[in-house]
Write a protein that holds these residues in place. Structure first.
Motif, PDB file in Angstrom:
ATOM      1  N   LEU A   1       1.036  -1.312  -0.011  1.00 14.56           N
ATOM      2  CA  LEU A   1       0.017  -0.033  -0.036  1.00 14.56           C
ATOM      3  C   LEU A   1       0.818   1.203   0.069  1.00 14.56           C
ATOM      4  O   LEU A   1       0.408   2.483  -0.251  1.00 14.56           O
ATOM      5  CB  LEU A   1      -0.837  -0.003   1.255  1.00 14.56           C
ATOM      6  CG  LEU A   1      -2.240  -0.563   1.059  1.00 14.56           C
ATOM      7  CD1 LEU A   1      -2.991  -0.876   2.235  1.00 14.56           C
ATOM      8  CD2 LEU A   1      -3.085  -0.162  -0.098  1.00 14.56           C
ATOM      9  N   SER A   2       1.890   0.928   0.273  1.00 14.99           N
ATOM     10  CA  SER A   2       2.951   2.322   0.497  1.00 14.99           C
ATOM     11  C   SER A   2       3.301   3.098  -0.776  1.00 14.99           C
ATOM     12  O   SER A   2       3.288   4.303  -0.977  1.00 14.99           O
ATOM     13  CB  SER A   2       4.307   2.244   1.025  1.00 14.99           C
ATOM     14  OG  SER A   2       5.085   1.380   0.046  1.00 14.99           O
ATOM     15  N   PHE A   3       3.255   2.063  -1.962  1.00 13.72           N
ATOM     16  CA  PHE A   3       3.466   2.762  -3.415  1.00 13.72           C
ATOM     17  C   PHE A   3       2.085   3.494  -3.773  1.00 13.72           C
ATOM     18  O   PHE A   3       2.271   4.732  -4.033  1.00 13.72           O
ATOM     19  CB  PHE A   3       3.845   1.727  -4.093  1.00 13.72           C
ATOM     20  CG  PHE A   3       5.146   1.162  -3.796  1.00 13.72           C
ATOM     21  CD1 PHE A   3       6.267   1.881  -4.051  1.00 13.72           C
ATOM     22  CD2 PHE A   3       5.105  -0.346  -3.454  1.00 13.72           C
ATOM     23  CE1 PHE A   3       7.527   1.139  -3.388  1.00 13.72           C
ATOM     24  CE2 PHE A   3       6.163  -0.830  -2.981  1.00 13.72           C
ATOM     25  CZ  PHE A   3       7.579  -0.055  -2.965  1.00 13.72           C
ATOM     26  N   PRO A   4       0.930   3.164  -3.793  1.00 11.35           N
ATOM     27  CA  PRO A   4      -0.184   3.767  -4.111  1.00 11.35           C
ATOM     28  C   PRO A   4      -0.470   5.221  -3.060  1.00 11.35           C
ATOM     29  O   PRO A   4      -0.870   6.305  -3.458  1.00 11.35           O
ATOM     30  CB  PRO A   4      -1.207   2.913  -4.183  1.00 11.35           C
ATOM     31  CG  PRO A   4      -1.105   1.864  -3.456  1.00 11.35           C
ATOM     32  CD  PRO A   4       0.541   1.678  -3.579  1.00 11.35           C
ATOM     33  N   ALA A   5       0.108   4.885  -1.930  1.00 14.18           N
ATOM     34  CA  ALA A   5       0.115   6.099  -0.908  1.00 14.18           C
ATOM     35  C   ALA A   5       1.208   7.098  -1.108  1.00 14.18           C
ATOM     36  O   ALA A   5       1.113   7.749  -0.138  1.00 14.18           O
ATOM     37  CB  ALA A   5      -0.089   5.295   0.386  1.00 14.18           C
TER      38      ALA A   5
END
Lengths: 295, 271
Positions: free
Chosen positions: A119-123
């Motif tokens: 999730l850290s990449f889309p966030a």
């Protein structure tokens, strides 16, 4: 001359700002102290049985000593072995629960790392494919990390029953939120040119992440993950208090049966465990950083 | 020879109120070696990025033969980017990955999700990458981290990455601007060999006039986002140059000042 006047004016302004900020902070401090009953006067019973009015802090401090004194076991030099055996009489139960505590922390860290990493990449502001995905994944991570583990644990104990499963899910979810935030901050500091290179060669969004971003953030991710494992061992040692597995349930038992010496024994166990794991993971982290520096 | 022509018609891109590229209309014929020159900020980089579709145009169209490049989406767009390889001034390699993997990035457009996430490449692809590296005399460094190479070597890795894309056009955005003269020459020679031996169209942004004169068969000069001059190096007279760069009161204009020329070594012709 002009300079001296300027300088004096500058000094006066700085002093005024300092004074104003000090006053505001003092008022805030007094307000919060009042709100938290800091100035409360309470009644206490004196040694001769009469009642008296005392400031709450003065009245309560001696009781802290009383409580600690109760948890200290009777240890005598002559009977040390036997005394310790009595102190840790429940060691067989505690050993199993300690293992469970560490396993909960481990599982929860693994689940949290997977969730947080993905999730850290889309966030990340610089990597999100569009604003909606950025917004959604950020809000999800926020909710996951603002709700305390204990609250998640209460909910999951209700859903999945008493036991370590609820603890793993609760700590895992919280970990995903906390790590996702840290990872995404690391992501936002990367060099974007390699990603441009992958994109220009016909790579998809996931290719840009896999080839351009992941190699850059990997050392950070490793370091944050080990740090989080240490935190999770602490979390999983208390989470049993609400029935979610691990040593925490023994805290509850000891408190309700007023087995004060059990509390100190549990405290010693957790202190030693956390210290050992902190040291090990610190060594590992330094190894990773060291390898990084040499490569 | 019915290889497609790259046509830009009325191509434009505005950033806020700035017209970075303004109504550019050009035909690039297959096999040409085109140099794009102009002042900093004249829109050279934007033009190349528009062609590769790294940025989208706000006006006009790009066509390649019968394909409307500006309309491509998804997988077709990725295939266009593969066909029209790009080299950058700052190389844009992944410094923490080894050289071979960096070159194999050029094959990603044809990969599925799982194979690419697992960094799995076929033997044929690896062979192709090693060949490309060997052609640029970098095969011995294949397993080294890209970040440990010198600037000139990194740029040649980037060219190898472009080569394994099996492109039809190669775009180079100031490929030698951060290189010393020796490395600059090697990179330009590599581009020349790709153009002559492989028949790939090359479109290169340059800030040194003598390099443009030496290597390019056609020179396009940009000024304020527009194609201001389009002709052979011979047609690029001193008067034209003064107009392009707007020397503002400078009486003379010495090309040798910006020169990065060195004696060209022979590049091996393989693959």
């Amino acid at each position: 001359m002009a300079f001296e006047q300027d300088f004096a004016r500058h000094r006066r302004r700085a002093r005024r700002v300092f004074a104003a900020v000090s006053v505001v902070l003092a008022v805030l401090f007094l307000l919060t102290a009042e709100a938290s009953n800091f100035f409360k006067i309470t009644q206490v019973t004196l040694a001769d049985g009469s009642r008296a009015e005392r400031w709450v802090i003065g009245a309560g401090l001696p009781r802290l000593g009383e409580y600690i004194a109760k948890t200290i076991p009777d240890l005598g030099w002559a009977t040390l072995g036997g005394d310790i055996a009595t102190w840790f009489a429940r060691w067989q139960i505690w050993a199993v629960l300690l293992l469970e505590t560490i396993l909960i922390a481990f599982m929860a860290t693994v689940l949290g790392v997977i969730g947080g990493f993905i999730l850290s990449f889309p966030a990340s502001r610089n990597l999100a494919p569009n604003r909606w995905i950025l917004w959604l994944s950020r809000r999800y991570l926020e909710i996951a990390r603002t709700v305390p583990e204990l609250v998640f644990a209460l909910i999951f104990v209700f859903c999945f029953g008493i036991g370590p499963m609820a603890g793993v899910l609760a700590i895992g979810l919280h970990t995903a939120g906390a790590l996702g935030k840290l990872y995404s901050e690391a992501n936002e500091n990367i060099d974007m040119r390699p990603l441009d290179g992958v994109k220009a060669a016909g790579g998809s969004w996931s290719d840009m992440i896999r080839y351009g971003a992941v190699p850059q953030v990997l050392p950070n991710v490793l370091s944050y993950t080990l740090l989080r494992f240490e935190i999770n061992v602490r979390a999983s040692s208390i989470i049993g208090y609400v029935g979610a597995g691990g040593l925490g349930q023994e805290f509850r038992t000891a408190m309700s049966y007023q087995e004060y010496t059990d509390l100190s024994a549990l405290f010693v166990i957790i202190l030693v465990t956390v210290t050992v794991i902190d040291r090990l993971s610190e060594m590992l982290r330094h190894r990773v950083i060291g390898l990084e520096a040499r490569a | 020879m019915d290889r497609p022509v790259l046509s830009l018609s009325g191509l434009g891109r505005t950033f806020g109120t700035t017209r970075a590229v303004d109504a550019v209309t050009l035909d690039i014929r297959p096999g040409e070696f085109v140099g794009v020159i102009g002042r900093s900020g004249a829109g050279k980089s934007t033009l190349l990025r528009l062609i590769n579709r790294l940025i989208d145009p706000t006006a006009g169209r790009i066509t390649f033969g019968d394909t409307d490049v500006t309309a491509l989406r998804g997988r077709e767009l990725r295939h266009w980017r593969r066909d029209c390889a790009m080299i950058f001034q700052q190389f844009n390699l992944v410094e923490r990955l080894d050289v071979l993997t960096n070159v194999l990035v050029g094959r990603l457009a044809d990969h599925g999700f799982l194979a690419s996430m697992a960094m799995r490449f076929t033997d044929a692809e690896r062979t192709m990458a090693i060949r490309a590296l060997d052609r640029l005399e970098l095969a011995p460094q294949a397993l080294q981290r890209a970040g440990t190479l010198s600037g000139g070597q990194q740029q040649r890795v980037a060219i190898a990455r472009a080569l394994v894309q099996s492109p039809r056009i190669m775009l180079a955005d100031e490929p030698i601007a951060s290189l010393d003269p020796g490395n600059a020459t090697r990179v330009m020679e590599a581009l020349r060999s790709i153009n002559r031996d492989d028949g790939i169209t090359v479109l290169v942004n340059l800030h040194t006039l003598d390099t443009a004169r030496t290597y390019c068969s056609r020179i396009i000069a940009m000024r304020d986002g527009r194609a201001f001059f389009d002709g052979t190096p011979r047609q690029l007279t001193n008067d034209v140059v003064r107009d392009i760069y707007g020397t503002d009161g400078l009486t003379g204009f010495d090309e040798a000042v910006t020169s990065t020329r060195a004696r060209p070594p022979r590049l091996r012709e393989t693959a």
